[in-house]
Write a protein that holds these residues in place. Structure first.
Motif: not given
Lengths: 242, 182
Positions: B34-35, B119-120, B123-124, B127, B133, B138, B166, B170-171, B173-174, B177
Motif C-alpha cells: 500500500f505504501r 498535511l497528512v 504527505l501521502g 510520497m 526506489k 523510505l 532514504i 525524506v529531503h 518530502l520535506r 511540504m
C-alpha cells in the motif's frame, strides 16, 4: 565539530544509521541551532507516521492464503491447455521432420543439380533434421512438465534459447543454399521457440515463466495458424531479440 | 514455527510451510504494498502477485536471510513492476479514493486536527510522487523497520546507496511540504 550538522546527517542520525553517532549526539547537546532543526525534523517524521494505511480484517492472512491456492489451481488449468498445444507442436515437429527427411530421400533419387550444391543441401537437410529432432524432444519434455519447479522452467528456457540460436544458424545456411521450404519452416519454428525462450522476466533477479500473456499469445497464434494454415505473415518484418 | 525449524525439517519450503508463511506475512506485505502503490485494491493485487511469485520460488529460499527479507524483496519487485505499468492518471484518482477519512487524533483543537489531516493527506500524495526506489527505501526503513543491510539486500544495492535513497526521499518530502505551505 565546529560546523553545523547537515540535513543528511540529521536524517541518518534519526534512523540510527549515521557514521559517527556519538559525535552527532555530542554536537546536538551543545548546539541549540542544530537541536532546533533536529526537533523540527522529528515532528516531520511523526507526521510521516500518520500517513494512514487501510486496516485489513484479522482474517486477511487466511483469505490471502486461500486466494493464492485458488489462483494456483486456476493457473494449473491453462497450463494443461498449454501442454496440449505443446503436444500439437511436438506432432507438427514430427511432420516437419518427416518432410525434411522426405526431401532428403527425394534429392538422392532424382537430383540433377551439380554435386557441390547437392552435398551442401544434403548436409543442411541432415543438420536441420537433427535440429528438429532436438526441438521435438524439448517440446515433448516441456509438455510432460508441470512447471511448478523454477529450476525446470529455467532449464527449458535455456534449452529453447539454445534452439533459437541453432535455428538462426540453420536459417542462414538455408538462405545460402536457397532452400525456401526450409527457411519458411525455420521461421515458423523460431516463433514458437522464442515464446518459450522469452518466458522470462528479470528484475532484481526475480524470474517468471511463462507469463499468462505469453501463453495466451501463443494460443492465439496457433488458433490463427489453424484457421489460415500459417503462423504469421511472412512479409511482415519481425524484430526479435534473444 | 520459525523459518529455521521449517528448513531443518526439509531442505526447502513445502507447500504447507508456505501456506503458513503466506498467512502470517500477508498483513505486513499489504502495508508495504500500500505504501508503494497508494491504493488498497492495487496493494491487494501486489500482495497476491508477491505470494504467487514467492510460492514458485519457494525451493530457492535457503534460509540464509529472514523470510520477511525474502518476501519484501519479491514484493518490492512486484510493486515496482506494478508502478511501471500503471498509468499516472489512474494513480492520482485512486490516491484520492483510497485515502481513509479517519486520521489519528492528535488531541488538539478541532482546527489543528483539520490542518493536521490536510498535511497528512498532502504527505501521502507527495510520497506517491517519489521515485519508486527512493520510496521503497523510505518505506522499508521508516515503516517496515528494516536495517540498512536488509534494505540493501532487498533492493540489491550497496548500503551507502540505500542511505542516499532514504535521505533523498525524506529531503524531497520535506521540501514538498515546505513548498506547499502558504
Amino acid at each position: 565539530m565546529t560546523r553545523h550538522l547537515s540535513e543528511e546527517e540529521l536524517i541518518l542520525h534519526f534512523y540510527g544509521t549515521s557514521d559517527d553517532r556519538e559525535t552527532t549526539e555530542r554536537h546536538l547537546a551543545l548546539c541549540p541551532q542544530c537541536r532546533q532543526v533536529y526537533s523540527e525534523q522529528e515532528k516531520f517524521m511523526d507526521l510521516l507516521n500518520q500517513v494512514p494505511v487501510p486496516e485489513k480484517p484479522a482474517d486477511y492472512g487466511q483469505r490471502a492464503r486461500q486466494r493464492l491456492f485458488a489462483e494456483l489451481e486456476a493457473q494449473a488449468k491453462p497450463r494443461a491447455r498449454f501442454s496440449h498445444f505443446l503436444w500439437v507442436w511436438a506432432g507438427a515437429a514430427t511432420l516437419m521432420l518427416a518432410f525434411v527427411l522426405g526431401r532428403l530421400v527425394e534429392r538422392e533419387s532424382i537430383h540433377t543439380e551439380p554435386r557441390s550444391r547437392l552435398v551442401s543441401g544434403r548436409v543442411l537437410d541432415d543438420a536441420v533434421a537433427r535440429h528438429l529432432e532436438s526441438t521435438q524432444r524439448m517440446l515433448v519434455d516441456l509438455a510432460n512438465t508441470t512447471h511448478t519447479d523454477p529450476e525446470e522452467q529455467a532449464f527449458h528456457q535455456n534449452w529453447a534459447r539454445q534452439l533459437v540460436i541453432d535455428n538462426r544458424f540453420f536459417r542462414l545456411a538455408a538462405m545460402e543454399s536457397e532452400s525456401r521450404d526450409v527457411i519458411r519452416l525455420l521461421d515458423e519454428l523460431e516463433l514458437v521457440l522464442l515464446e518459450l525462450a522469452h518466458g522470462s522476466h528479470v528484475e532484481f533477479e526475480i524470474e517468471e515463466y511463462p507469463t499468462q500473456e505469453q501463453v495466451s499469445e501463443l494460443i492465439l497464434r496457433i488458433r490463427i495458424m489453424k484457421r489460415t494454415g500459417k503462423l504469421s505473415d511472412p512479409d511482415q518484418p519481425r524484430l526479435v531479440h534473444i | 514455527m520459525g523459518t529455521e525449524a521449517l528448513l531443518t525439517r526439509s531442505n526447502h519450503l513445502t507447500e504447507e510451510d508456505f501456506a503458513g508463511i503466506a498467512e502470517s506475512h500477508a498483513h505486513e506485505l499489504f502495508r508495504l504494498a500500500f505504501r508503494m502503490v497508494g491504493s488498497e485494491h492495487d496493494a491487494e493485487e501486489v500482495v497476491q502477485e508477491t505470494l504467487l511469485r514467492a510460492f514458485r520460488k519457494r525451493k530457492q529460499f535457503d534460509g540464509r536471510s529472514k523470510v520477511s527479507t525474502w518476501l519484501y524483496r519479491i514484493a518490492s519487485n512486484c510493486a515496482i513492476d506494478f508502478l511501471r505499468t500503471r498509468k499516472r492518471d489512474r494513480l492520482a484518482d485512486r490516491d484520492q479514493e483510497n485515502t481513509p477519512d479517519q486520521v489519528p487524533s492528535l488531541g488538539r483543537s478541532q482546527e489543528l486536527l483539520v490542518h493536521q489531516k490536510e498535511l497528512v493527506t498532502r504527505l501521502g500524495k507527495l510520497m506517491q510522487e517519489l521515485t519508486p526506489k527512493d520510496r521503497l527505501a523510505l518505506v522499508l526503513r521508516h515503516y517496515q523497520d528494516c536495517s540498512i543491510e536488509e534494505i540493501s539486500r532487498i533492493m540489491n544495492i550497496k548500503p551507502n546507496a540505500a542511505k542516499q535513497a532514504i535521505f533523498r526521499a525524506v529531503h524531497k518530502l520535506r521540501k514538498g511540504m515546505t513548498q506547499g505551505t502558504p
